[in-house]
Design a protein around this motif. Structure first.
Motif, PDB file in Angstrom:
ATOM      1  N   ALA A  20       1.203  -1.039   0.226  1.00 47.48           N
ATOM      2  CA  ALA A  20      -0.519  -0.152  -0.164  1.00 47.48           C
ATOM      3  C   ALA A  20       1.311   0.834  -0.272  1.00 47.48           C
ATOM      4  CB  ALA A  20      -0.829   0.066   1.336  1.00 47.48           C
ATOM      5  N   VAL A  34       0.525   5.672   0.322  1.00 42.82           N
ATOM      6  CA  VAL A  34      -0.114   6.512   0.788  1.00 42.82           C
ATOM      7  C   VAL A  34       0.275   7.976   0.794  1.00 42.82           C
ATOM      8  CG1 VAL A  34      -0.976   7.603   3.259  1.00 42.82           C
ATOM      9  CG2 VAL A  34      -0.750   4.895   2.830  1.00 42.82           C
ATOM     10  N   GLY A  76      -4.361   9.758  -3.168  1.00 40.25           N
ATOM     11  CA  GLY A  76      -2.845   9.134  -2.132  1.00 40.25           C
ATOM     12  C   GLY A  76      -3.125   8.225  -1.084  1.00 40.25           C
ATOM     13  N   GLN A  77      -4.409   7.256  -1.898  1.00 42.86           N
ATOM     14  CA  GLN A  77      -3.746   5.782  -1.225  1.00 42.86           C
ATOM     15  C   GLN A  77      -3.831   4.837  -2.624  1.00 42.86           C
ATOM     16  OE1 GLN A  77      -4.715   3.099  -0.857  1.00 42.86           O
ATOM     17  NE2 GLN A  77      -5.406   2.575   1.483  1.00 42.86           N
ATOM     18  N   THR A 113      -2.253   0.865  -3.913  1.00 42.43           N
ATOM     19  CA  THR A 113      -1.703  -0.527  -3.671  1.00 42.43           C
ATOM     20  C   THR A 113      -1.587  -1.219  -4.808  1.00 42.43           C
ATOM     21  OG1 THR A 113      -3.978  -0.924  -2.306  1.00 42.43           O
ATOM     22  CG2 THR A 113      -2.039  -2.843  -3.323  1.00 42.43           C
ATOM     23  N   ARG A 156       4.483   9.045   1.170  1.00 41.67           N
ATOM     24  CA  ARG A 156       4.479   9.412   3.273  1.00 41.67           C
ATOM     25  C   ARG A 156       4.467   8.017   3.880  1.00 41.67           C
ATOM     26  NH1 ARG A 156       0.179  12.060   3.141  1.00 41.67           N
ATOM     27  NH2 ARG A 156      -1.767  10.150   4.061  1.00 41.67           N
ATOM     28  N   LYS A 157       3.445   7.173   3.135  1.00 46.32           N
ATOM     29  CA  LYS A 157       3.435   6.161   3.715  1.00 46.32           C
ATOM     30  C   LYS A 157       4.071   4.427   2.495  1.00 46.32           C
ATOM     31  CE  LYS A 157       1.434   5.416   7.535  1.00 46.32           C
ATOM     32  NZ  LYS A 157       0.385   4.600   8.405  1.00 46.32           N
ATOM     33  N   ARG A 182     -12.530  10.088   1.603  1.00 51.16           N
ATOM     34  CA  ARG A 182     -11.358  10.622   1.184  1.00 51.16           C
ATOM     35  C   ARG A 182     -12.130  11.246   0.251  1.00 51.16           C
ATOM     36  NH1 ARG A 182      -5.955   9.944   2.991  1.00 51.16           N
ATOM     37  NH2 ARG A 182      -5.623   8.127   4.424  1.00 51.16           N
TER      38      ARG A 182
END
Length: 238
Positions: free
Chosen positions: A52, A54, A84-85, A87, A108-109, A206
């Motif tokens: 994932a 982010v 922003g999300q 996979t 960000r992650k 979101r």
């Protein structure tokens, strides 16, 4: 007063739950179909990994994949979950190289996912013919509610298109961002999630400013029905 959804949709494996809710398959047949799909993926499907991402859009992630891994198809965007999300899915070495590049390039992650197999990945299409053969033993019925398909973000045009869409579902991305926007643009104002927690509604939040209702157990069913009836009454009173 009967409550009836305007649309149903399921995220990834949840699309099979949506088929049951819409009356396309009985629960027992859907369960058999999911079991066969899982068995085929485990025994004959692609091997690999998923992660994932982010803080980056699908287009930004795709650009990063092209820079980090010129070989087309080794790593792809598997789910466009919302702003922003994202996979990604691919072979293990490809995922390692791409996630390192994404972590260094603005994500960000970056979260490796625990998976049984990399779905929504082109190489998983190798089990498509076997899955199609099994689906020929099932009776698919016309949906009583439009089902928004993962692979297109649009309703299945008719029942005969559903088996082919489920085969393509193995190897094509989940267009969740498009799916939610389609439903909202056509008047959906409240999303009800059935499941262990508000994971999918977290994605919906979101994407759109809509009402969110979560059903996790028997007690929450009555609460959800009361909430939806109150919303319907408020709309009629306007």
């Amino acid at each position: 007063e009967q409550l009836r959804p305007a649309f149903v949709a399921g995220h990834s494996l949840g699309e099979f739950s949506a088929l049951v809710v819409a009356g396309v398959l009985p629960f027992s047949d859907a369960l058999r179909l999911v079991a066969i799909r899982g068995h085929l993926a485990a025994t004959r499907g692609a091997q690999g990994a998923m992660a994932a991402i982010v803080g980056m859009s699908a287009s930004d992630v795709e650009a990063a994949i092209r820079r980090a891994l010129p070989e087309e198809g080794r790593v792809v965007v598997a789910n466009d979950n919302g702003p922003g999300q994202v996979t990604i899915a691919g072979d293990e070495e490809g995922i390692r190289r791409v996630t390192e590049a994404l972590a260094a390039g603005g994500a960000r992650k970056v979260v490796p996912l625990r998976i049984s197999a990399p779905f929504h990945f082109p190489a998983m299409g190798r089990i498509g013919d076997d899955l199609r053969s099994f689906m020929q033993t099932l009776r698919f019925r016309e949906p009583v509610v439009p089902i928004v398909a993962n692979i297109s973000g649009l309703p299945h045009p008719n029942v005969s298109a559903i088996p082919d869409a489920l085969v393509r579902h193995l190897s094509q991305r989940v267009e969740w961002l498009k799916s939610v926007r389609f439903m909202v643009e056509r008047g959906a104002s409240t999303f009800v999630e059935f499941g262990g927690g508000p994971v999918v509604n977290g994605l919906v939040k979101r994407i759109a400013d809509v009402g969110l209702v979560n059903v996790t157990d028997n007690a929450s069913v009555a609460k959800a029905i009361a909430s939806l009836r109150a919303k319907a009454a408020a709309v009629r009173a306007r």
